[in-house]
Design an enzyme around this catalytic site. Structure first.
Site, PDB file in Angstrom:
ATOM      1  N   GLU A 162      -4.503  -8.252  -1.901  1.00  0.00           N
ATOM      2  CA  GLU A 162      -5.762  -7.648  -0.340  1.00  0.00           C
ATOM      3  C   GLU A 162      -7.137  -7.879  -0.762  1.00  0.00           C
ATOM      4  OE1 GLU A 162      -4.156  -5.614   2.541  1.00  0.00           O
ATOM      5  OE2 GLU A 162      -2.423  -5.601   2.234  1.00  0.00           O
TER       6      GLU A 162
ATOM      7  N   GLU B 279       1.079  -1.454  -0.169  1.00  0.00           N
ATOM      8  CA  GLU B 279       0.168   0.223   0.170  1.00  0.00           C
ATOM      9  C   GLU B 279       0.961   1.092  -0.085  1.00  0.00           C
ATOM     10  OE1 GLU B 279      -2.587  -0.526   3.487  1.00  0.00           O
ATOM     11  OE2 GLU B 279      -4.125  -1.387   1.731  1.00  0.00           O
TER      12      GLU B 279
HETATM   13  C1  BGP Z   1      -4.824  -3.126   4.642  1.00  0.00           C
HETATM   14  C2  BGP Z   1      -3.051  -3.777   4.785  1.00  0.00           C
HETATM   15  C3  BGP Z   1      -3.507  -4.975   5.945  1.00  0.00           C
HETATM   16  C4  BGP Z   1      -4.782  -5.225   6.395  1.00  0.00           C
HETATM   17  C5  BGP Z   1      -6.215  -4.511   5.476  1.00  0.00           C
HETATM   18  C6  BGP Z   1      -7.088  -5.409   6.476  1.00  0.00           C
HETATM   19  O1  BGP Z   1      -4.535  -1.870   4.087  1.00  0.00           O
HETATM   20  O2  BGP Z   1      -2.203  -4.213   3.654  1.00  0.00           O
HETATM   21  O3  BGP Z   1      -2.003  -5.600   6.204  1.00  0.00           O
HETATM   22  O4  BGP Z   1      -4.819  -5.077   7.807  1.00  0.00           O
HETATM   23  O5  BGP Z   1      -6.072  -4.422   5.143  1.00  0.00           O
HETATM   24  O6  BGP Z   1      -7.739  -4.183   7.374  1.00  0.00           O
HETATM   25  P1  BGP Z   1      -7.442  -4.343   8.969  1.00  0.00           P
HETATM   26  O7  BGP Z   1      -6.634  -5.030   9.332  1.00  0.00           O
HETATM   27  O8  BGP Z   1      -7.294  -2.810   9.484  1.00  0.00           O
HETATM   28  O9  BGP Z   1      -9.150  -4.508   9.304  1.00  0.00           O
END
Ligand code: BGP
Length: 501
Positions: free
Chosen positions: A389, A194
């Protein structure tokens, strides 16, 4: 609920799988020579963040507290889900689902206890060799992120995070070590997770603690740190290609999509501007130069970004082979947000979309938005795309009989598979893989909860570290297995439906 227009079809070698990140899964934060990272210093805070911009507030005082914390303190990333000691079992379960690929990250602080050390930490290297050997055993192709929100604490303290230009050379050394050590075991790589996120949460992405920049324009600090990350990314790509021409190295951005709240031109303009902002740095990684709109933004903000003589050449020579991204939800944007309901999203707040459902954490599910995003990014970059993701964080319950019934996760996956299939077969998008976020329950990045569960595999541990860490297959485990076995064509989930308890 998104329904596919064209018959479901995926490329025969489509890389189905799941994703994790070292800082959210490994635990063993101070074992076998691993150095501390900034993530080890983020405490669990009671959740309920409506405003996602607050979740990453972090001060030098917080750092002090973390460094002096005793065993009783609750720093969830220090324990993760103890994958450092469960990786064989976890990868075996992924293989049972039929994973073709496993997206994970290497922790820099495990490869170099201190980034300036002459020699790498052999125990850290050995750990990842063991992980890749397990993957190979099952024919699972690793997709490895070099930096997933866990900059070593050493660079935070000594160089003020990525603000220090020295960090570029240290990262280059780390990347070289990874490409050399894992040559032949890994061929798919991502540089920074990201990459645009530093502009929203500079602590985890850039190791930037604002109160350490007294008297400086913090905006300028962030853009300077981003420039250093761009140089580091480009250098890593060049080295990766030189060491092994087989390497395919991609960038990774947060794909956020903002719809105009109404057809009012001011709303359309506001939505376009906000959506476009996420491409600022992926554009550099794909095209090898600053896009005009980013240069204009820097100029209008009156910021000075220090460049070195060869930087333009480095950027040009270090462009990526493919584009990967995270996608969870969409938001709306309006020219004037007064009186409009806001909704949280992945590290952002947007205007709530009245036509979309929301998760318990307020993220608005929108499978059509994935198709919109795929079209938009393929048109922009004309490079192979990879969904690194996508997933639904939810409160899962272990039923009386010990099963975890999660039809909501199956439905989320089902409609996003339909959207990907249409993007490929209707819209001509070149998409070569999909890794569901979290293949297994892991610590939430933003809230540091375990309660917000994503995985197809349940891990018995709560927000406070209580539990057996036992792994358990959720009902969606078998559903994803079916989807993968059919290469995305058998998505009927009715046979998995049960009476609600
Ligand atoms: C993204 C990240 C991941 C993961 C995902 C889900 O921003 O790359 O690491 O965490 O978000 O978010 P969260 O875990 O805050 O629900």
């Amino acid at each position: 609920m998104y329904k596919n227009l064209a018959p479901l079809k995926f490329p025969k070698d489509f890389l189905w799988g799941g994703a994790t990140a070292a800082n959210q899964a490994e635990g063993a934060w101070n074992e076998d020579g691993k150095g501390m990272t900034i993530e080890d210093c983020l405490p669990f805070r009671t959740t309920g963040y409506e405003d996602f911009t607050k979740q990453f507030e972090f001060t030098s005082k917080d750092l002090e507290e973390a460094l002096n914390a005793d065993e009783s303190a609750n720093y969830p990333k220090r324990r993760g889900i103890q994958q450092y000691h469960h990786y064989e079992e976890d990868i075996c379960l992924m293989a049972e689902m039929g994973f073709k690929t496993y997206r994970m990250s290497i922790s820099w602080a495990r490869i170099y206890t201190h980034p300036w050390d002459e020699k790498p930490n052999q125990k850290g290297i050995d750990y990842y060799h063991r992980v890749f050997r397990e993957c190979k055993k099952y024919g699972i192709e690793p997709l490895v992120t070099l930096s997933h929100y866990d900059p070593p604490l050493d660079i935070v303290e000594k160089y003020n995070g990525w603000y220090g230009r020295e960090v570029v050379d240290l990262f280059e050394k780390y990347a070289r070590t990874c490409f050399e050590e894992f040559q032949g075991e890994v061929k798919y790589w991502l540089t920074f997770n990201e990459v645009d996120a530093m502009l929203r949460h500079p602590v985890t992405s850039g190791g930037l603690i604002q109160d350490r920049f007294e008297g400086k324009n913090f905006d300028e600090v962030i853009y300077q740190a981003m420039h250093h990350q761009m140089i580091a990314s480009a250098k890593a790509v060049k080295i990766g290609h030189e060491i092994d021409p087989e390497n395919k190295i991609g960038c990774m951005l947060t794909k956020l999509e903002f719809y105009p709240y109404t057809c009012k031109p001011e709303d359309v303009l506001a939505a376009q501007k906000r959506t476009r902002s996420i491409y600022r740095y992926a554009d550099i990684q794909v095209f090898g130069e600053y896009p005009k709109f980013l240069l204009k933004e820097i100029e209008k903000k009156g910021l000075h970004v220090q460049k070195e003589e060869n930087d333009d050449k480095i950027l040009k020579e270090g462009t990526v082979d493919f584009v990967s991204f995270s996608y969870y939800m969409t938001s709306c944007e309006a020219g004037n947000k007064d009186g409009l309901d806001l909704a949280p999203g992945n590290t952002v707040n947007g205007v709530k979309n009245p036509y979309l459902p929301s998760s318990e954490w307020g993220w608005q599910t929108d499978a059509a938005g994935l198709r919109v995003s795929l079209i938009e990014m393929y048109d922009r970059y004309r490079k192979p795309l990879f969904v690194a993701e996508n997933g639904l964080g939810a409160r899962d319950v272990v039923r009386e009989d010990g099963t975890i019934y999660d039809p909501y996760r199956m439905e989320y996956l089902k409609e996003h598979v339909c959207a990907m299939s249409d993007a490929i077969n209707e819209d001509g998008v070149e998409l070569f893989g999909y890794t569901w976020w979290g293949a297994i329950d892991i610590v939430s990045e933003s809230t540091r909860e375990m309660t917000k569960r994503y995985g197809f595999i349940y891990v018995d541990v709560d927000d406070y570290g209580n539990g057996t860490y036992q792994r358990r297959k959720k009902d969606s485990f078998y559903y994803y297995k079916q989807v993968i076995e059919s290469n995305g064509t058998d998505i009927d989930h009715t046979k998995f439906l049960k009476e609600e308890e």
